[in-house]
Design a protein around this motif. Sequence first.
Motif, PDB file in Angstrom:
ATOM      1  N   VAL A  55       0.851  -1.199   0.000  1.00 43.78           N
ATOM      2  CA  VAL A  55       0.000   0.000   0.000  1.00 43.78           C
ATOM      3  C   VAL A  55       0.884   1.246   0.000  1.00 43.78           C
ATOM      4  CG1 VAL A  55      -1.615   1.345   1.408  1.00 43.78           C
ATOM      5  CG2 VAL A  55      -1.944  -1.121   1.154  1.00 43.78           C
ATOM      6  N   ILE A  56       0.538   2.225  -0.837  1.00 43.02           N
ATOM      7  CA  ILE A  56       1.243   3.520  -0.820  1.00 43.02           C
ATOM      8  C   ILE A  56       0.504   4.458   0.128  1.00 43.02           C
ATOM      9  CG2 ILE A  56       1.872   5.557  -2.171  1.00 43.02           C
ATOM     10  CD1 ILE A  56       2.213   3.691  -4.586  1.00 43.02           C
ATOM     11  N   LYS A  57      -0.790   4.599  -0.106  1.00 40.82           N
ATOM     12  CA  LYS A  57      -1.639   5.398   0.784  1.00 40.82           C
ATOM     13  C   LYS A  57      -3.093   4.985   0.559  1.00 40.82           C
ATOM     14  CE  LYS A  57      -2.449  10.075   2.391  1.00 40.82           C
ATOM     15  NZ  LYS A  57      -2.064  11.471   2.376  1.00 40.82           N
ATOM     16  N   ASP A  58      -3.843   4.875   1.617  1.00 40.34           N
ATOM     17  CA  ASP A  58      -5.257   4.503   1.567  1.00 40.34           C
ATOM     18  C   ASP A  58      -5.492   3.309   0.624  1.00 40.34           C
ATOM     19  OD1 ASP A  58      -5.658   6.560   3.322  1.00 40.34           O
ATOM     20  OD2 ASP A  58      -6.487   7.942   1.840  1.00 40.34           O
ATOM     21  N   LEU A  59      -6.130   3.627  -0.539  1.00 41.12           N
ATOM     22  CA  LEU A  59      -6.519   2.557  -1.455  1.00 41.12           C
ATOM     23  C   LEU A  59      -5.525   2.396  -2.617  1.00 41.12           C
ATOM     24  CD1 LEU A  59     -10.288   3.551  -1.528  1.00 41.12           C
ATOM     25  CD2 LEU A  59      -9.246   1.725  -0.172  1.00 41.12           C
ATOM     26  N   MET A  60      -4.444   3.151  -2.564  1.00 42.30           N
ATOM     27  CA  MET A  60      -3.478   3.143  -3.667  1.00 42.30           C
ATOM     28  C   MET A  60      -2.335   2.170  -3.339  1.00 42.30           C
ATOM     29  SD  MET A  60      -1.183   6.376  -4.950  1.00 42.30           S
ATOM     30  CE  MET A  60      -2.437   7.307  -5.820  1.00 42.30           C
ATOM     31  N   VAL A  61      -2.002   1.299  -4.294  1.00 47.02           N
ATOM     32  CA  VAL A  61      -0.918   0.351  -4.058  1.00 47.02           C
ATOM     33  C   VAL A  61       0.184   0.507  -5.105  1.00 47.02           C
ATOM     34  CG1 VAL A  61      -2.447  -1.347  -2.980  1.00 47.02           C
ATOM     35  CG2 VAL A  61      -1.952  -1.512  -5.434  1.00 47.02           C
ATOM     36  N   ASP A  62       1.329  -0.082  -4.813  1.00 43.48           N
ATOM     37  CA  ASP A  62       2.485  -0.015  -5.698  1.00 43.48           C
ATOM     38  C   ASP A  62       2.521  -1.270  -6.572  1.00 43.48           C
ATOM     39  OD1 ASP A  62       4.909   0.062  -6.925  1.00 43.48           O
ATOM     40  OD2 ASP A  62       6.106   0.244  -5.094  1.00 43.48           O
ATOM     41  N   ARG A  63       2.271  -1.085  -7.867  1.00 52.52           N
ATOM     42  CA  ARG A  63       2.260  -2.228  -8.785  1.00 52.52           C
ATOM     43  C   ARG A  63       3.489  -2.231  -9.690  1.00 52.52           C
ATOM     44  NH1 ARG A  63      -3.926  -1.087 -10.542  1.00 52.52           N
ATOM     45  NH2 ARG A  63      -3.045   0.983 -10.300  1.00 52.52           N
ATOM     46  N   SER A  64       4.573  -1.565  -9.263  1.00 50.88           N
ATOM     47  CA  SER A  64       5.728  -1.449 -10.166  1.00 50.88           C
ATOM     48  C   SER A  64       6.375  -2.813 -10.435  1.00 50.88           C
ATOM     49  CB  SER A  64       6.752  -0.452  -9.616  1.00 50.88           C
ATOM     50  OG  SER A  64       7.089  -0.798  -8.295  1.00 50.88           O
ATOM     51  N   ALA A  65       6.037  -3.818  -9.610  1.00 52.49           N
ATOM     52  CA  ALA A  65       6.559  -5.166  -9.878  1.00 52.49           C
ATOM     53  C   ALA A  65       6.154  -5.638 -11.276  1.00 52.49           C
ATOM     54  CB  ALA A  65       6.032  -6.133  -8.821  1.00 52.49           C
ATOM     55  N   TYR A  66       4.967  -5.252 -11.714  1.00 50.77           N
ATOM     56  CA  TYR A  66       4.525  -5.653 -13.057  1.00 50.77           C
ATOM     57  C   TYR A  66       5.455  -5.099 -14.145  1.00 50.77           C
ATOM     58  CZ  TYR A  66      -0.044  -7.915 -12.270  1.00 50.77           C
ATOM     59  OH  TYR A  66      -1.044  -8.790 -11.957  1.00 50.77           O
ATOM     60  N   LEU A  80      -1.496 -15.270 -14.029  1.00 56.59           N
ATOM     61  CA  LEU A  80      -2.411 -14.915 -15.118  1.00 56.59           C
ATOM     62  C   LEU A  80      -1.835 -13.743 -15.921  1.00 56.59           C
ATOM     63  CD1 LEU A  80      -5.119 -15.840 -16.322  1.00 56.59           C
ATOM     64  CD2 LEU A  80      -6.199 -13.954 -15.109  1.00 56.59           C
ATOM     65  N   PHE A  81      -1.316 -12.764 -15.213  1.00 56.74           N
ATOM     66  CA  PHE A  81      -0.695 -11.612 -15.879  1.00 56.74           C
ATOM     67  C   PHE A  81       0.480 -12.046 -16.759  1.00 56.74           C
ATOM     68  CE2 PHE A  81       2.905  -8.601 -15.629  1.00 56.74           C
ATOM     69  CZ  PHE A  81       2.379  -7.553 -16.358  1.00 56.74           C
ATOM     70  N   VAL A  82       1.385 -12.831 -16.165  1.00 59.84           N
ATOM     71  CA  VAL A  82       2.581 -13.254 -16.908  1.00 59.84           C
ATOM     72  C   VAL A  82       2.179 -14.116 -18.102  1.00 59.84           C
ATOM     73  CG1 VAL A  82       4.729 -14.586 -16.780  1.00 59.84           C
ATOM     74  CG2 VAL A  82       4.062 -13.131 -14.867  1.00 59.84           C
ATOM     75  N   SER A  83       1.240 -15.034 -17.866  1.00 65.57           N
ATOM     76  CA  SER A  83       0.883 -15.958 -18.944  1.00 65.57           C
ATOM     77  C   SER A  83       0.162 -15.247 -20.080  1.00 65.57           C
ATOM     78  CB  SER A  83       0.014 -17.094 -18.397  1.00 65.57           C
ATOM     79  OG  SER A  83      -1.258 -16.612 -18.026  1.00 65.57           O
ATOM     80  N   ALA A  84      -0.568 -14.182 -19.763  1.00 71.23           N
ATOM     81  CA  ALA A  84      -1.265 -13.452 -20.827  1.00 71.23           C
ATOM     82  C   ALA A  84      -0.250 -12.832 -21.776  1.00 71.23           C
ATOM     83  CB  ALA A  84      -2.171 -12.379 -20.222  1.00 71.23           C
ATOM     84  N   LYS A  85       0.792 -12.212 -21.217  1.00 69.61           N
ATOM     85  CA  LYS A  85       1.795 -11.576 -22.087  1.00 69.61           C
ATOM     86  C   LYS A  85       2.611 -12.641 -22.825  1.00 69.61           C
ATOM     87  CE  LYS A  85       2.177  -7.945 -22.886  1.00 69.61           C
ATOM     88  NZ  LYS A  85       1.692  -7.240 -24.101  1.00 69.61           N
ATOM     89  N   VAL A  86       3.000 -13.694 -22.099  1.00 66.65           N
ATOM     90  CA  VAL A  86       3.773 -14.766 -22.740  1.00 66.65           C
ATOM     91  C   VAL A  86       2.953 -15.399 -23.866  1.00 66.65           C
ATOM     92  CG1 VAL A  86       4.729 -17.080 -22.373  1.00 66.65           C
ATOM     93  CG2 VAL A  86       5.283 -15.235 -20.783  1.00 66.65           C
ATOM     94  N   SER A  87       1.670 -15.654 -23.613  1.00 68.45           N
ATOM     95  CA  SER A  87       0.819 -16.263 -24.647  1.00 68.45           C
ATOM     96  C   SER A  87       0.717 -15.382 -25.877  1.00 68.45           C
ATOM     97  CB  SER A  87      -0.594 -16.491 -24.106  1.00 68.45           C
ATOM     98  OG  SER A  87      -0.607 -17.606 -23.260  1.00 68.45           O
ATOM     99  N   MET A 119       9.162 -13.002 -11.699  1.00 70.70           N
ATOM    100  CA  MET A 119       7.954 -13.058 -10.867  1.00 70.70           C
ATOM    101  C   MET A 119       8.271 -13.698  -9.512  1.00 70.70           C
ATOM    102  SD  MET A 119       4.404 -15.123 -11.575  1.00 70.70           S
ATOM    103  CE  MET A 119       4.615 -16.508 -10.463  1.00 70.70           C
ATOM    104  N   ASP A 120       9.012 -14.822  -9.544  1.00 75.83           N
ATOM    105  CA  ASP A 120       9.388 -15.495  -8.285  1.00 75.83           C
ATOM    106  C   ASP A 120      10.252 -14.581  -7.427  1.00 75.83           C
ATOM    107  OD1 ASP A 120       8.028 -17.688  -9.089  1.00 75.83           O
ATOM    108  OD2 ASP A 120       9.787 -18.822  -9.773  1.00 75.83           O
ATOM    109  N   GLU A 121      11.219 -13.951  -8.099  1.00 75.21           N
ATOM    110  CA  GLU A 121      12.163 -13.095  -7.376  1.00 75.21           C
ATOM    111  C   GLU A 121      11.439 -11.969  -6.640  1.00 75.21           C
ATOM    112  OE1 GLU A 121      15.222 -11.393  -9.994  1.00 75.21           O
ATOM    113  OE2 GLU A 121      15.184  -9.632  -8.676  1.00 75.21           O
ATOM    114  N   LEU A 122      10.369 -11.472  -7.236  1.00 83.22           N
ATOM    115  CA  LEU A 122       9.669 -10.336  -6.640  1.00 83.22           C
ATOM    116  C   LEU A 122       8.669 -10.754  -5.562  1.00 83.22           C
ATOM    117  CD1 LEU A 122       9.144  -8.274  -9.922  1.00 83.22           C
ATOM    118  CD2 LEU A 122      10.677  -7.711  -8.034  1.00 83.22           C
TER     119      LEU A 122
END
Lengths: 251, 649
Positions: free
Chosen positions: A113-124, A180-187, A210-213
């Motif tokens: 979480v960054i603040k309230d309802l906002m999260v950090d998705r930079s792993a993607y 699901l995210f990774v497989s969508a791009k790989v597919s 993905m594992d590393e993160l």
Amino acid sequence: MDKNISFTLKVWRQNGPKEKGHFDTFQMEDIPGDTSFLEMLDILNEQLIEAGKEPVVFDHDCREGICGMCSLYINGHPHGPATGATTCQIYMRRFNDGDVITVEPWRSAGFPVIKDLMVDRSAYDKIMQAGGFISVGTGAPQDANAILIPKPIADEAMDAASCIGCGACVAACKNGSAMLFVSAKVSQLNLLPQGKPEALRRAKAMLAKMDELGFGNCTNTRACEAECPKCVSISNIARLNRDFIKAKLKD
Amino acid sequence: MTKIIDSKIPEGPIAEKWTNYKAHQKLVNPANKRRLDIIVVGTGLAGASAAASLGEMGFRVFNFCIQDSPRRAHSIAAQGGINAAKNYQNDGDSVYRLFYDTVKGGDYRAREANVYRLAEVSNNIIDQCVAQGVPFAREYGGTLANRSFGGAQVSRTFYAKGQTGQQLLLGAYSALSRQVGAGTVKLYTRYEMEDIVIIDGRARGIIAKNLVTGKLERFAAHAVVIATGGYGNTYFLSTNAMACNCSAAMACYRKGAWFANPAYVQIHPTCIPVHGDKQSKLTLMSESLRNDGRIWVPKKLEDAKALQAGTKQGRDIPEEDRDYYLERRYPAFGNLVPRDVASRAAKERCDKGYGVNNTGLAVFLDFSEAISRLGKDVVAQRYGNLFDMYEEITDVSPYENPMMIYPAIHYTMGGIWVDYELQTSIKGLFAIGECNFSDHGANRLGASALMQGLADGYFVLPYTIQNYLADQITVPRFSTDLPEFAEAEKAVQDKIDHLMNIKGKKSVDSIHKELGRVMWEYVGMGRTEEGLKTGLAKLKDIRKEFETELFIPGSKEGMNVELDKAIRLNDFITMGELIAYDALNRNESCGGHFREEYQTEEGEAKRDDENYFYVACWEYQGSDDKAPVLYKEPLVYEAIKVQTRNYKS
């Protein structure tokens, strides 16, 4: 004509990644049914500002279901009650007078979480940087029609490519897996002839990242597929696994 | 005002200009590229493609975006498609025809040489995107599919379902990600550019705000590229995303970059109508719907009144009482006239009282004829996702009742002035994509925005920026401790302190909504001299209100979304005035700029080529209280004969 509704809103508040969070409760009165869920939060924020208080922070941008910026668990479901829709496409007519509506951020180790309802998705982004591309430079590739791609393959690649990178799949998964995210791009890329030369390397590199993160693995509960706002199928995960095994056998 | 404006258009016949340019421009060798830094602000189609291409060439690139990921940029929302002159359909298309259609669609107010180059590189874009794995629609034989779009009589639009912008942006994002992984591009997400830093007359860096920590940071480079999109959100309600803003462009304008043709604002004819005062944005229904949908209002005023009162529905009006006004007025193009023409025609009917919803500001887009001709299944296949989206928003099924649509602010053709090299009037500062002005004239055709963004980023800027950087190779990297950086940062900090200290009672959004209402009413689809003057006076009031009544909760430390919005609103107000000044100056109607005093007897836009055949370049005069000064770049047409647009026959 839509009716107006009044309801109780419980919203997660958290000042920073390391702070302790809590729910704030608000009474919302006379909200028109044709108000979108995020517009309802706008109304709440205007009321908070009017009272001199800080508004609730949440991610949002295009408000037409394509940018992937909005998130939110609504009553325990990523992107709320509708299927095949993002939070910004939910309208208040789906709720009833007197309801209690609980709103939380994505809850997953991979998305702090960054603040309230906002999260950090930079792993993607980092997973994409590990292999979510075809290694072709800008310049003068061959004529676009020189590569013939059967329509069913192109359509399947397009379906996989419709992922908006919102993170609902991770949020829905009890393992916090980004499969699901990774497989969508790989597919998308591995299905197309242009992506074949790097197919195995791509599957391996993106999964390793993905594992590393700190994302978990897939145990086929299909929660991701059920909550995906773009209805991306878990058959993509099967395809990813096949490519991964092939890559490992070659090692 | 006399000022020589050099747009640096290369010599030679139009079809050879770009080739000549590339043959004679200066290049930077690979060893030197590593020593040169480039800042790219924005990660939409233009920004991401430019950052990826420049990084791959060997420059050190710093790329900024305000969202949490480059993939969120609003290019992602483009639905319909991207034009290219491939002529795969064998329907007579060519580079020249795409060039011609674009110039004509822009109502003869674009710069010829730029448009020709755009048409020329359009084919490379499709090749490039296919090589990247963009899943364009295909025919059963495996070749690429095409569809037709407004303003053209050929099928030259490539598409990926109704998500073409998404797929093209993800392609550019992939290319960018590859470079970030390779270490040639450094990415800064949730950063917003607040100002540009000028040293000895050249752009040498930016001040950016880290939106999470709230801190201002300094970044230096040999050149700065802004790719920050358009200014549609000046009107509050538009099809732009919520965070789209013009602050980066305004920062450049305030530092001396000219702003060109701000009055050219595109109003898209097929959006879902406004429904209430809590609405935050308008949703576009793709132009592709006009391929099968027929636009109409009732012929009889009493029917319109009944529709407005809700006592009748669209399907209750018999066929003979419907006025298919586009088909009536423009038999040759019918429902597929360009956007500006379709929007004005809708406004004309609604102004006369024929609007069909409770606000009287909507027309019908009807699929009943298409459903009976093609069957519901075929219509669902083509437009199902759009119909579902419409039903979710309005609670009305377009299969049973005609859709209601109304025009809305969608795209801005005006922008930072650039020369043929996409360089602004500040040396070392470049502007690409929607945020520059160059290619669409007074009106943009459908499926051309994606084309321009990618053309600039992949195929134009990577060449032209080298011509600038070639003599910069001996310039060492700048320290961000230089006084110019300190001054620029202090000015931003002072502005933030000032806004925080107003401590009034009104929220940012409430003032922004007022700005939007004034802009839509006085500087919107139909403009008059009197209205524009009233509008300018009202904008002054809004500025005053902003300066005295604004309230920002929280503190300047850490994340403060309201503060960030306030900084943007400050610039939207300046932008609003700029649009109004330009609209007032341009005593003619052309494309998206319609002055009611200047129309033909049939209500069509009436241009004045004698007096207004120029690009209006506005220069900031050091203060928001002073009116900007106008310079003119005369348009020179060599290849195309300027004539009145005709979509009737």
